[in-house]
Motif scaffolding. Structure first.
Motif, PDB file in Angstrom:
ATOM      1  N   ILE A 127      50.573  43.509  48.015  1.00  0.00           N
ATOM      2  CA  ILE A 127      49.740  42.382  47.575  1.00  0.00           C
ATOM      3  C   ILE A 127      48.634  42.855  46.646  1.00  0.00           C
ATOM      4  O   ILE A 127      48.233  42.131  45.742  1.00  0.00           O
ATOM      5  CB  ILE A 127      49.172  41.553  48.758  1.00  0.00           C
ATOM      6  CG1 ILE A 127      48.235  42.365  49.626  1.00  0.00           C
ATOM      7  CG2 ILE A 127      50.282  40.915  49.562  1.00  0.00           C
ATOM      8  CD1 ILE A 127      47.438  41.538  50.611  1.00  0.00           C
ATOM      9  N   PHE A 128      48.168  44.078  46.830  1.00  0.00           N
ATOM     10  CA  PHE A 128      47.173  44.637  45.919  1.00  0.00           C
ATOM     11  C   PHE A 128      47.778  44.821  44.527  1.00  0.00           C
ATOM     12  O   PHE A 128      47.115  44.582  43.518  1.00  0.00           O
ATOM     13  CB  PHE A 128      46.648  45.972  46.456  1.00  0.00           C
ATOM     14  CG  PHE A 128      45.536  46.549  45.647  1.00  0.00           C
ATOM     15  CD1 PHE A 128      44.250  46.030  45.736  1.00  0.00           C
ATOM     16  CD2 PHE A 128      45.767  47.609  44.787  1.00  0.00           C
ATOM     17  CE1 PHE A 128      43.216  46.558  44.977  1.00  0.00           C
ATOM     18  CE2 PHE A 128      44.739  48.149  44.033  1.00  0.00           C
ATOM     19  CZ  PHE A 128      43.460  47.619  44.126  1.00  0.00           C
ATOM     20  N   ALA A 129      49.049  45.230  44.480  1.00  0.00           N
ATOM     21  CA  ALA A 129      49.711  45.473  43.196  1.00  0.00           C
ATOM     22  C   ALA A 129      49.977  44.184  42.417  1.00  0.00           C
ATOM     23  O   ALA A 129      49.887  44.183  41.192  1.00  0.00           O
ATOM     24  CB  ALA A 129      51.026  46.213  43.427  1.00  0.00           C
ATOM     25  N   VAL A 130      50.298  43.092  43.111  1.00  0.00           N
ATOM     26  CA  VAL A 130      50.677  41.867  42.390  1.00  0.00           C
ATOM     27  C   VAL A 130      49.530  40.881  42.223  1.00  0.00           C
ATOM     28  O   VAL A 130      49.673  39.897  41.506  1.00  0.00           O
ATOM     29  CB  VAL A 130      51.874  41.149  43.074  1.00  0.00           C
ATOM     30  CG1 VAL A 130      53.086  42.051  43.100  1.00  0.00           C
ATOM     31  CG2 VAL A 130      51.518  40.639  44.439  1.00  0.00           C
ATOM     32  N   THR A 131      48.408  41.145  42.888  1.00  0.00           N
ATOM     33  CA  THR A 131      47.270  40.230  42.795  1.00  0.00           C
ATOM     34  C   THR A 131      46.349  40.680  41.664  1.00  0.00           C
ATOM     35  O   THR A 131      46.047  41.867  41.549  1.00  0.00           O
ATOM     36  CB  THR A 131      46.491  40.213  44.127  1.00  0.00           C
ATOM     37  OG1 THR A 131      47.401  39.817  45.156  1.00  0.00           O
ATOM     38  CG2 THR A 131      45.342  39.239  44.092  1.00  0.00           C
ATOM     39  N   PRO A 132      45.894  39.755  40.821  1.00  0.00           N
ATOM     40  CA  PRO A 132      44.977  40.123  39.739  1.00  0.00           C
ATOM     41  C   PRO A 132      43.726  40.823  40.290  1.00  0.00           C
ATOM     42  O   PRO A 132      43.260  40.513  41.388  1.00  0.00           O
ATOM     43  CB  PRO A 132      44.620  38.777  39.105  1.00  0.00           C
ATOM     44  CG  PRO A 132      45.758  37.888  39.436  1.00  0.00           C
ATOM     45  CD  PRO A 132      46.245  38.333  40.783  1.00  0.00           C
ATOM     46  N   HIS A 133      43.199  41.742  39.527  1.00  0.00           N
ATOM     47  CA  HIS A 133      42.075  42.573  39.978  1.00  0.00           C
ATOM     48  C   HIS A 133      40.813  41.778  40.264  1.00  0.00           C
ATOM     49  O   HIS A 133      39.998  42.181  41.075  1.00  0.00           O
ATOM     50  CB  HIS A 133      41.779  43.665  38.943  1.00  0.00           C
ATOM     51  CG  HIS A 133      42.913  44.608  38.746  1.00  0.00           C
ATOM     52  ND1 HIS A 133      43.413  45.398  39.767  1.00  0.00           N
ATOM     53  CD2 HIS A 133      43.669  44.867  37.659  1.00  0.00           C
ATOM     54  CE1 HIS A 133      44.422  46.117  39.310  1.00  0.00           C
ATOM     55  NE2 HIS A 133      44.606  45.814  38.029  1.00  0.00           N
ATOM     56  N   GLU A 134      40.647  40.660  39.580  1.00  0.00           N
ATOM     57  CA  GLU A 134      39.413  39.904  39.777  1.00  0.00           C
ATOM     58  C   GLU A 134      39.389  39.127  41.098  1.00  0.00           C
ATOM     59  O   GLU A 134      38.355  38.606  41.486  1.00  0.00           O
ATOM     60  CB  GLU A 134      39.153  38.949  38.611  1.00  0.00           C
ATOM     61  CG  GLU A 134      40.266  37.978  38.313  1.00  0.00           C
ATOM     62  CD  GLU A 134      41.340  38.538  37.388  1.00  0.00           C
ATOM     63  OE1 GLU A 134      42.296  37.804  37.118  1.00  0.00           O
ATOM     64  OE2 GLU A 134      41.235  39.689  36.932  1.00  0.00           O
ATOM     65  N   MET A 135      40.499  39.064  41.802  1.00  0.00           N
ATOM     66  CA  MET A 135      40.529  38.358  43.094  1.00  0.00           C
ATOM     67  C   MET A 135      39.994  39.268  44.190  1.00  0.00           C
ATOM     68  O   MET A 135      40.094  40.487  44.116  1.00  0.00           O
ATOM     69  CB  MET A 135      41.950  37.894  43.423  1.00  0.00           C
ATOM     70  CG  MET A 135      42.467  36.878  42.417  1.00  0.00           C
ATOM     71  SD  MET A 135      43.956  36.074  42.948  1.00  0.00           S
ATOM     72  CE  MET A 135      43.269  34.744  43.880  1.00  0.00           C
ATOM     73  N   ARG A 136      39.434  38.662  45.209  1.00  0.00           N
ATOM     74  CA  ARG A 136      38.813  39.405  46.303  1.00  0.00           C
ATOM     75  C   ARG A 136      39.787  39.568  47.461  1.00  0.00           C
ATOM     76  O   ARG A 136      40.445  38.625  47.869  1.00  0.00           O
ATOM     77  CB  ARG A 136      37.563  38.676  46.763  1.00  0.00           C
ATOM     78  CG  ARG A 136      36.548  38.575  45.659  1.00  0.00           C
ATOM     79  CD  ARG A 136      35.256  38.021  46.182  1.00  0.00           C
ATOM     80  NE  ARG A 136      34.287  37.986  45.093  1.00  0.00           N
ATOM     81  CZ  ARG A 136      33.539  36.956  44.816  1.00  0.00           C
ATOM     82  NH1 ARG A 136      33.611  35.871  45.556  1.00  0.00           N
ATOM     83  NH2 ARG A 136      32.692  36.997  43.822  1.00  0.00           N
ATOM     84  N   PHE A 137      39.820  40.787  48.000  1.00  0.00           N
ATOM     85  CA  PHE A 137      40.744  41.091  49.080  1.00  0.00           C
ATOM     86  C   PHE A 137      40.105  41.021  50.463  1.00  0.00           C
ATOM     87  O   PHE A 137      40.782  41.165  51.453  1.00  0.00           O
ATOM     88  CB  PHE A 137      41.343  42.492  48.890  1.00  0.00           C
ATOM     89  CG  PHE A 137      42.404  42.503  47.850  1.00  0.00           C
ATOM     90  CD1 PHE A 137      43.695  42.121  48.163  1.00  0.00           C
ATOM     91  CD2 PHE A 137      42.116  42.877  46.558  1.00  0.00           C
ATOM     92  CE1 PHE A 137      44.680  42.114  47.211  1.00  0.00           C
ATOM     93  CE2 PHE A 137      43.092  42.883  45.594  1.00  0.00           C
ATOM     94  CZ  PHE A 137      44.385  42.498  45.914  1.00  0.00           C
ATOM     95  N   GLN A 138      38.793  40.784  50.529  1.00  0.00           N
ATOM     96  CA  GLN A 138      38.153  40.752  51.836  1.00  0.00           C
ATOM     97  C   GLN A 138      38.708  39.624  52.700  1.00  0.00           C
ATOM     98  O   GLN A 138      38.730  39.719  53.916  1.00  0.00           O
ATOM     99  CB  GLN A 138      36.628  40.685  51.749  1.00  0.00           C
ATOM    100  CG  GLN A 138      36.077  39.432  51.138  1.00  0.00           C
ATOM    101  CD  GLN A 138      35.725  39.596  49.681  1.00  0.00           C
ATOM    102  OE1 GLN A 138      36.338  40.375  48.965  1.00  0.00           O
ATOM    103  NE2 GLN A 138      34.743  38.850  49.225  1.00  0.00           N
TER     104      GLN A 138
END
Length: 167
Positions: free
Chosen positions: A118-129
């Motif tokens: 999910i880190f690889a396919v999610t845009p960097h500007e989105m928050r993973f918290q």
């Protein structure tokens, strides 16, 4: 069975767990199959997000669905919560069984793989918290339940005459 459906009676009661009839081993096996199915589906949805990924351009490899950030957050949090809960059930059901350590290692590895995907396919500007919080919810809930049981039932245990305690 057909009469129950047409008469409007509760047809699902036939399928409900009956403590005096159902064997705990059978129930455990059914729960394990259901938890494994949920884990498989949610893992697959995280690795291959709905709508796929962009194939060309600056966004190549990123989830198409992620560009509707509110909807993607709902998907990501719900999917991660379902995966974490099913993993928690699998670990709990297999506790003290053969190869439990291996199951825990495989489960942790699967969660790390899911996180990487999910880190690889999610845009960097989105928050993973949010996803990390969803991942932690089942484990935190279990800890809170255990703490509650210790605090509440500790006092009951002290005054239980069966245990020889009459405080």
């Amino acid at each position: 069975m057909v009469n129950r459906l047409s008469a409007g009676k509760s047809w699902y009661k036939h399928f409900q767990y009956k403590e005096d009839v159902d064997k705990s081993g059978n129930v455990r096996n059914i729960l394990l199959v259901v938890a494994t199915l949920i884990a498989s589906v949610t893992f697959q949805a995280g690795v291959n997000p709905p709508g796929g990924v962009w194939q060309k351009g600056d966004c190549a490899g990123r989830a198409i669905y992620a560009f509707d950030s509110a909807a993607y957050y709902v998907f990501l949090i719900s999917n991660t919560l379902a995966l974490a809960t099913s993993m928690h059930v699998i670990i709990s059901i297999t506790y003290k069984s053969l190869f439990h350590l291996e199951i825990v290692i495989a489960t942790i590895s699967m969660i790390v793989t899911y996180g990487s995907a999910i880190f690889a396919v999610t845009p960097h500007e989105m928050r993973f918290q949010y996803a990390i919080a969803a991942l932690a919810v089942p484990f935190i809930m279990q800890c809170l339940i255990q703490l509650f049981n210790v605090l509440v039932f500790k006092n009951d245990h002290k005054s239980d005459p069966k245990n020889g305690n009459n405080e």
